[in-house]
Write a protein that holds these residues in place. Sequence first.
Motif, PDB file in Angstrom:
ATOM      1  N   GLN A 188      -4.065   4.082   9.805  1.00  0.00           N
ATOM      2  CA  GLN A 188      -2.713   3.553   9.688  1.00  0.00           C
ATOM      3  C   GLN A 188      -2.726   2.421   8.674  1.00  0.00           C
ATOM      4  O   GLN A 188      -3.565   1.520   8.756  1.00  0.00           O
ATOM      5  CB  GLN A 188      -2.218   3.031  11.038  1.00  0.00           C
ATOM      6  CG  GLN A 188      -2.146   4.092  12.128  1.00  0.00           C
ATOM      7  CD  GLN A 188      -1.658   3.517  13.448  1.00  0.00           C
ATOM      8  OE1 GLN A 188      -0.753   2.673  13.480  1.00  0.00           O
ATOM      9  NE2 GLN A 188      -2.251   3.957  14.536  1.00  0.00           N
ATOM     10  N   CYS A 189      -1.809   2.484   7.705  1.00  0.00           N
ATOM     11  CA  CYS A 189      -1.742   1.483   6.645  1.00  0.00           C
ATOM     12  C   CYS A 189      -0.364   0.835   6.642  1.00  0.00           C
ATOM     13  O   CYS A 189       0.650   1.531   6.522  1.00  0.00           O
ATOM     14  CB  CYS A 189      -2.016   2.132   5.286  1.00  0.00           C
ATOM     15  SG  CYS A 189      -3.620   2.964   5.163  1.00  0.00           S
ATOM     16  N   HIS A 190      -0.326  -0.487   6.763  1.00  0.00           N
ATOM     17  CA  HIS A 190       0.949  -1.185   6.820  1.00  0.00           C
ATOM     18  C   HIS A 190       0.723  -2.644   6.457  1.00  0.00           C
ATOM     19  O   HIS A 190      -0.161  -3.315   7.000  1.00  0.00           O
ATOM     20  CB  HIS A 190       1.536  -1.079   8.235  1.00  0.00           C
ATOM     21  CG  HIS A 190       2.927  -1.607   8.350  1.00  0.00           C
ATOM     22  ND1 HIS A 190       3.988  -1.097   7.631  1.00  0.00           N
ATOM     23  CD2 HIS A 190       3.432  -2.613   9.110  1.00  0.00           C
ATOM     24  CE1 HIS A 190       5.096  -1.753   7.949  1.00  0.00           C
ATOM     25  NE2 HIS A 190       4.777  -2.676   8.848  1.00  0.00           N
ATOM     26  N   LEU A 191       1.518  -3.152   5.534  1.00  0.00           N
ATOM     27  CA  LEU A 191       1.446  -4.554   5.137  1.00  0.00           C
ATOM     28  C   LEU A 191       0.032  -4.965   4.754  1.00  0.00           C
ATOM     29  O   LEU A 191      -0.468  -6.003   5.175  1.00  0.00           O
ATOM     30  CB  LEU A 191       1.976  -5.460   6.260  1.00  0.00           C
ATOM     31  CG  LEU A 191       3.465  -5.336   6.590  1.00  0.00           C
ATOM     32  CD1 LEU A 191       3.817  -6.192   7.788  1.00  0.00           C
ATOM     33  CD2 LEU A 191       4.309  -5.726   5.396  1.00  0.00           C
ATOM     34  N   SER A 231       0.828  -1.199   0.000  1.00  0.00           N
ATOM     35  CA  SER A 231       0.000   0.000   0.000  1.00  0.00           C
ATOM     36  C   SER A 231       0.860   1.245   0.000  1.00  0.00           C
ATOM     37  O   SER A 231       1.850   1.343   0.709  1.00  0.00           O
ATOM     38  CB  SER A 231      -0.907  -0.016   1.233  1.00  0.00           C
ATOM     39  OG  SER A 231      -1.751  -1.138   1.199  1.00  0.00           O
ATOM     40  N   ASP A 232       0.462   2.219  -0.798  1.00  0.00           N
ATOM     41  CA  ASP A 232       1.129   3.519  -0.830  1.00  0.00           C
ATOM     42  C   ASP A 232       0.566   4.361   0.300  1.00  0.00           C
ATOM     43  O   ASP A 232      -0.632   4.612   0.374  1.00  0.00           O
ATOM     44  CB  ASP A 232       0.878   4.184  -2.187  1.00  0.00           C
ATOM     45  CG  ASP A 232       1.629   5.494  -2.339  1.00  0.00           C
ATOM     46  OD1 ASP A 232       1.579   6.055  -3.439  1.00  0.00           O
ATOM     47  OD2 ASP A 232       2.262   5.947  -1.351  1.00  0.00           O
ATOM     48  N   PHE A 233       1.431   4.809   1.202  1.00  0.00           N
ATOM     49  CA  PHE A 233       0.956   5.577   2.343  1.00  0.00           C
ATOM     50  C   PHE A 233       0.251   6.863   1.922  1.00  0.00           C
ATOM     51  O   PHE A 233      -0.545   7.409   2.644  1.00  0.00           O
ATOM     52  CB  PHE A 233       2.119   5.893   3.288  1.00  0.00           C
ATOM     53  CG  PHE A 233       2.490   4.744   4.172  1.00  0.00           C
ATOM     54  CD1 PHE A 233       1.822   4.501   5.342  1.00  0.00           C
ATOM     55  CD2 PHE A 233       3.502   3.879   3.797  1.00  0.00           C
ATOM     56  CE1 PHE A 233       2.149   3.436   6.153  1.00  0.00           C
ATOM     57  CE2 PHE A 233       3.839   2.794   4.594  1.00  0.00           C
ATOM     58  CZ  PHE A 233       3.161   2.576   5.779  1.00  0.00           C
ATOM     59  N   THR A 257      -5.768  -3.718  -0.082  1.00  0.00           N
ATOM     60  CA  THR A 257      -6.020  -3.983   1.333  1.00  0.00           C
ATOM     61  C   THR A 257      -6.571  -5.389   1.540  1.00  0.00           C
ATOM     62  O   THR A 257      -7.484  -5.827   0.844  1.00  0.00           O
ATOM     63  CB  THR A 257      -7.020  -2.956   1.906  1.00  0.00           C
ATOM     64  OG1 THR A 257      -6.456  -1.650   1.789  1.00  0.00           O
ATOM     65  CG2 THR A 257      -7.326  -3.243   3.365  1.00  0.00           C
ATOM     66  N   LYS A 258      -6.004  -6.093   2.515  1.00  0.00           N
ATOM     67  CA  LYS A 258      -6.494  -7.414   2.893  1.00  0.00           C
ATOM     68  C   LYS A 258      -7.281  -7.375   4.201  1.00  0.00           C
ATOM     69  O   LYS A 258      -8.196  -8.168   4.399  1.00  0.00           O
ATOM     70  CB  LYS A 258      -5.328  -8.407   3.026  1.00  0.00           C
ATOM     71  CG  LYS A 258      -4.851  -8.985   1.696  1.00  0.00           C
ATOM     72  CD  LYS A 258      -3.829 -10.070   1.944  1.00  0.00           C
ATOM     73  CE  LYS A 258      -3.516 -10.823   0.655  1.00  0.00           C
ATOM     74  NZ  LYS A 258      -4.634 -11.682   0.226  1.00  0.00           N
TER      75      LYS A 258
END
Length: 371
Positions: free
Chosen positions: A71-74, A61-63, A95-96
Amino acid sequence: MWPHYPLLLWLCAVRLLSPSSALPFEQRGFWDFAMDSLDKGEMTTMIRDEEEGSTPTEPTSDFATCPFGCQCHLRVVQCSDLGLTEVPQNIPLDTKFLDLQNNRIQEIKENDFKGLTNLYALSLRNNLIQKVHPKAFLPLKHMQKLYFSKNLLPTVPKNLPPSLVELRIHENRIKKVAAGAFSGLGSMNCIEMGANPIHNSGFEPGAFKGLKLNYLRISDAKLTGVPKDLPDSLQELHLDHNEIQAVELEDLGRYKNLIRLGLGFNHIRNIENGSLDYLPRLRELHLDNNRLTRVPTGLPDLKYLQVVYLHSNNIDQVGVNDFCPRGFGMKRVFYNGISLFSNPVNYWEVQPATFRCVTDRLAIQFGNYKK
């Protein structure tokens, strides 16, 4: 040896109360469903790629596209506890895991999840949702886990993804489950729908048609009897904290695969003779906090039964053959938990041979009865 036997029976309160009688599942943080749902090998690969700078199999994901405040991570997007009143826009398309719990969302609109074809798990727990657009979940072709608990849903949402494996909708306002409410959900394995104000009449004929569930919980509801026509594939059925008054002969006839049956905290006075004969694979039976006056018949014939909760009833006597078969070799496994505390039975009057098929004397619990 036997003079100390009553004391030993009384010492096992902590040991006997096992996680099998745990409260309904509550997903509190986004890692609860991320780590549990995602394949461990995939999660390890994702973390290693992040640390080593290697090229992942899917774009991360592109922050810059992460919704404001989230918050976006992995490929995990956490937007919980932000006071959101609607599903945020600009959710990364890869997104998963999407966590929207503990907000103030009132409605799920048609395009809220547009383009999220890779979504695996979605948490909408603890919002104010009372309306879901019938097309809202159509883009979610691969979603397997949906947590919808603690909302204001009046009915089961329509057109749930066919890929869905687990659905948690307890603590809503569901009073009726219409025929075909779960149609097309052949992969569904687990449904948690307790703490809804639903009566037996609220389940229309065919409400669970087509499902091959292993796990179903309808606790803390308004049930006065065991519901009819539940999936015959069930291995776990939890109906605790209801208003069930009796178990009749035909109530359990279709549930031959049950391994665990929870009927605690009801008003059960009678279990009809032969009712338990339909459960040849049963390993755990929870009948605590009811109004039984005797040990249910049929327990010695359940070859795999290991745990029986009968505490907090009105049982005033226990027969020598109430738990164990008369002949040797008839029971495949021995008991490792029998609770009889908070009953008016005098434990010193119970013959030691009553528990001849128990692996450990500390697995039996008596005492603590209060009038």
